[in-house]
Enzyme design. Sequence first.
Site, PDB file in Angstrom:
ATOM      1  N   ASP A  11      -6.561 -23.949  25.250  1.00  0.00           N
ATOM      2  CA  ASP A  11      -6.447 -24.884  24.135  1.00  0.00           C
ATOM      3  C   ASP A  11      -5.668 -24.179  23.035  1.00  0.00           C
ATOM      4  OD1 ASP A  11      -7.872 -26.896  25.355  1.00  0.00           O
ATOM      5  OD2 ASP A  11      -9.780 -26.327  24.468  1.00  0.00           O
ATOM      6  N   ASP A 130     -11.407 -37.515  28.051  1.00  0.00           N
ATOM      7  CA  ASP A 130     -12.448 -36.947  27.198  1.00  0.00           C
ATOM      8  C   ASP A 130     -13.583 -37.961  27.144  1.00  0.00           C
ATOM      9  OD1 ASP A 130     -10.915 -34.701  26.690  1.00  0.00           O
ATOM     10  OD2 ASP A 130      -9.953 -35.600  24.941  1.00  0.00           O
TER      11      ASP A 130
END
Length: 259
Positions: A11, A130
């Site tokens: 990330d 997500d």
Amino acid sequence: MLSKRVIACLDVRDGKLAKSVKFVDTKDIGDPVQKAREYYEDGLDELVFYDITASSDKRRIMLDVVERVAEQVFIPLSVGGGVRSVADATDLRLAGAEKINVNSAAVQRPELISECAEAIGNQNVVLSMDVLRVAVSAQIPSGYEIVINGGRKPMGIDALWWAREGERLGAGELVVNSIDADGTREGYELNLTSRISKAVRIPVIASGGAGLPEHLYDVLTDGAADAALVASMVHYGDHRISGLKQYLHGRGVKVRMSW
């Protein structure tokens, strides 16, 4: 039987490796290029790179960072964050990405999946999801809702329905990221992963919650996932990629051993 994969997730925020817990309290923790090289040399199967603020900031992904990572690894590189068009996907491929990840923009404009699949091939298009656990309702019968923009915006879309729809539209793979488990290191959301794996015919990558080697074993067996994505447990030095694969091999899980 195909080998199960161990995939590391980078990330990236403002060019730096970042990590959060349940998508909040994000901290910078290092250099993504250095980590990519380290994991590659230790036997990693695949690398996923997410520009985690590209969608929420409404900007394009940082291609220069992608290029620098691609120069260091010679395994599949999957990149996402702010992919809104075939042009974005093409730019990422030219920067060195083998696969492109679509997420928020695909939820808002599902035909993006089909457009990218037609342009660069189904096998190179990954739908990232997500997912947040919510109360079961007529709108969300599975009890799992799709959330976009880095976990900031619930969409009122059922996750199982979206997984099937993503497959129908041409995605070649799914990343199923549990917001509830993200960064906790308490184990993957096995119920979510298992239900989606059984609902589709394309490979499913489990994401969110890995903290122990046992967690990978659980999600690759009971969770029926094709691959396990890891982040915190390797970023902070608690475990190595080679050690995780040796553990899985020792418990009878077929993985690619490069030593």
